[in-house]
Design a protein around this motif. Structure first.
Motif: not given
Length: 675
Positions: A436-440
């Motif tokens: 979630a965080l790495a992609e967004n």
């Protein structure tokens, strides 16, 4: 097309199949200004008039986009390679960082499996800015397939695959230089050189440099419309052949600095702005890649071969969004062992096994580590009845160290009773691990707080049907295509703007989520050298947010495209123009401000974009000039509450249209011949 065979020559027929997991015919780069090509291989001479876009010949529904088509626009990078393509949309993820995303079948690029020469690539932390990591002049072709595609490359493709083929070490173009500049103060320089050291060994070096050296603020909101990007990228690739053995190896190094935010010296008066600071965004990236491919021909007559392919990536990112600091260190490794053989002229079997490992060390307020190792195996059978009926059925089983075991079935069927008509149907499943965080991490630019729940593995079924007609008309061929795709999610990570006006929540789907897309397109050469393409696509994409099934925000309801290309009889001049009609759509539900007005409109309207280019071809070089977004349309206020970037209302992540006006460019391509 004519074929002249001078001798009875033994042909080497399986070089592509043993290194690639899908069979694709790639067009060669033009060395002459005309559109005819003559090539001699083992004393077999082929002469054919090339098409910029050709359909994949097997059971998969898709297209191969050659350099001829890519040259119809500036094509500075992968994100700018789909200007003339009616199936693939490229849009900004937000108005502050310049992050772009692909959309296919109405859904974001996270559901499109990205491949470089049939090896999975550009995943996790590289995803938000990956479209800028592939320079346009480096690409030989792009293959776009819709639906679940083959099981050979893994389980991740839910809406399709995009495979990038780079220039080859054994190509004959020698040294080529490309220079580019535009009115938005961007400069690019690219060079690629082939080195033919012996009959067995050849290599190439590719280099890329780009720099945006000025700020532009067309809408006068105090924020840079386009980020300043300084990128340096170097790649080397080598090929060795000896008897029945072939080796490909290569590696690349990329460094990129991306700066955005408020223009220097411009300050807004705001009580929420601590110390009257300037809001700045900076993303520093260092990326290292390496790959190898080994192949051995076991039986040339039956196309039997065994291949080992592997790649590894180190992706380091250091980002700041105002006062928010985010760091990521991603290490990814992938290996695949495959065997393929034509049991008979009608039957083909492919089996293989693969392993992948992802390690993500990231920091936002505190350190967190995500690790996953997946071991899988697949089998795929293809029946080919003289291209009249092609049926491809595959199944793979994988075991994840995080989610356990799961099975991925896929089937594709092509029925072509005549050369005029063909019908394709497909059905299959796809899975994806959300990071979630790495992609967004671009969502950190928002003034809202970012809430991330514990996420499940994403899972979706995809079904498609495609009908194509090639109708002889006035001595030419009218190519018609119609297709419908339905994607249904069993589980999905969703970006929820609806539950809390002060929060963006990345959470699990609780309810239904699906996408219906219907597209028709037609291509016809009006007269010699002049080709027209027209297309129209409708999207119906809905997801459940806060227990309500709603139209997915920031998704256009339709897209229309009209593209015209004309090349003079001698091929000295080429004129290309593309008009896009982008339909309106929904925005996240607005909230009420203190003065009683809504924060933004609940919907956005449609708009047009026009791009055009003129190319003059010479014997060893070409000159091109053109423009993008010539209609001059831009989203009026892509950043909400730009006058208070430190407040909770600040929202740059709702970009739905162009963030800058008309842009003009010019470039030069020079080929210095074989080294």
């Amino acid at each position: 097309m004519h074929i002249i065979i001078r001798d009875n020559v033994k042909t080497f027929t399986v070089a592509v199949g043993m290194l690639m997991s899908t069979s694709v015919v790639c067009a060669q780069e033009p060395q002459r200004p005309d559109s005819l090509q003559t090539e001699e291989l083992n004393e077999v001479v082929f002469s054919a008039r090339r098409l910029g876009v050709t359909r994949l010949s097997g059971a998969l529904n898709g297209q191969s986009i050659s350099r001829d088509e890519l040259f119809k626009a500036a094509c500075c990078n992968l994100g700018e390679s789909f200007v003339t393509n009616p199936s693939v949309d490229v849009s900004y993820s937000d108005a502050a960082t310049g992050a772009k995303q692909i959309k296919l079948l109405g859904l974001s690029g996270t559901y499109v499996q990205m491949l470089t020469e049939n090896l999975p690539n550009f995943r996790i932390a590289s995803l938000p800015y990956a479209l800028g990591y592939v320079p346009g002049p480096w690409m030989k072709s792009i293959q776009v397939s819709k639906g679940n595609s083959s099981v050979k490359n893994g389980y991740e493709a839910m809406t399709g695959q995009i495979n990038i083929e780079y220039l080859k070490p054994d190509d004959t173009q020698g040294l080529t230089v490309n220079l580019y500049g535009n009115t938005k103060s961007k400069f690019e320089a690219n060079a690629d050189a082939n080195l033919h050291l012996s009959e067995n060994l050849s290599g190439e070096v590719l280099s890329h440099y780009e720099d945006d050296f000025a700020h532009h603020d067309d809408n006068h909101d105090g924020f840079i419309d386009l980020p300043k990007i300084n990128q340096k990228h170097l790649m080397t690739r080598w090929k060795w052949t000896s008897g029945n053995y072939m080796l490909h190896i290569g590696g690349s190094v990329l460094n990129e600095d991306r700066e955005s935010g408020q223009i220097g010296g411009h300050h807004f008066v705001s009580s929420a702005m601590p110390g009257m600071e300037r809001y700045e965004i900076g993303v520093e990236t260092d990326r290292y890649e390496g790959y190898m491919k080994h192949a051995v021909i076991l039986n040339a007559e039956h196309g039997s071969n065994i291949a080992l392919m592997a790649n590894a990536t180190l992706h380091q990112l250091n980002a700041s969004y105002g006062h928010k600091q985010y760091r990521a260190n991603q290490k990814t490794a992938y290996a695949q062992l495959m065997f393929e053989s034509d049991l008979t002229p009608l039957h083909n079997i492919s089996v293989g096994t693969n392993i992948s490992h992802d390690y993500l060390d990231q920091w936002l307020q505190e350190k967190s580590i995500e690790k996953e190792t997946v071991f899988g195996a697949y089998a795929q059978y293809t029946l080919n009845l003289n291209e009249k009926l092609v049926a491809m059925a595959g199944i793979r089983a994988d075991h994840s160290s995080v989610y356990g075991s799961f099975v991925t079935p896929r089937v594709h069927v092509k029925f072509m009773p005549t050369e005029i008509f063909s019908l394709r149907i497909s059905a299959g499943k796809g899975y994806r691990t959300p990071h979630a965080l790495a992609e967004n991490h671009f969502l950190l630019s928002s003034g809202r707080t970012l809430q991330i729940d514990e996420l499940e593995q994403e899972e979706a079924w995809n079904y498609g049907i495609n009908a194509s007609l090639n109708i002889p008309l006035f001595g030419e061929t009218l190519r018609l295509n119609a297709e419908y795709y339905y994607t249904d999610f069993n589980s999905q990570m969703i970006t929820d703007y609806e539950s809390d006006m002060h929060q963006i929540r990345l959470t699990n789907l609780d309810g239904d989520s699906y996408s219906h897309t219907f597209q028709v397109d037609a291509t016809y050469p009006l007269f010699r050298g002049m080709t027209l393409t027209a297309a129209y696509r409708m999207n119906d994409v809905k997801t459940t947010y806060n227990h309500r099934l709603m139209t997915r925000p920031l998704t256009s309801k339709y897209k229309g495209l009209l593209s015209a290309s004309y090349k003079t009889p001698l091929g000295l001049w080429e004129f290309d123009a593309t008009l896009q009609l982008n339909g309106g759509g929904h925005l996240p539900t607005p909230y009420t401000l203190a003065d009683g007005t809504p924060s933004w409109n609940a919907t956005f309207h449609g708009y047009e974009q026009l791009s055009a280019q003129i190319t003059r071809w010479f014997r060893h070089f070409s000159v091109y000039i053109g423009g993008e977004n010539l209609t001059g349309f831009r989203q009026k206020n892509p950043i909400f509450a730009a006058d208070n970037p430190w407040g909770s209302d600040f929202e740059p992540t709702l970009a739905w249209g162009p963030v800058h006006g008309a842009m003009f460019y010019a470039g030069l391509r020079v080929n210095f011949g074989r080294l």
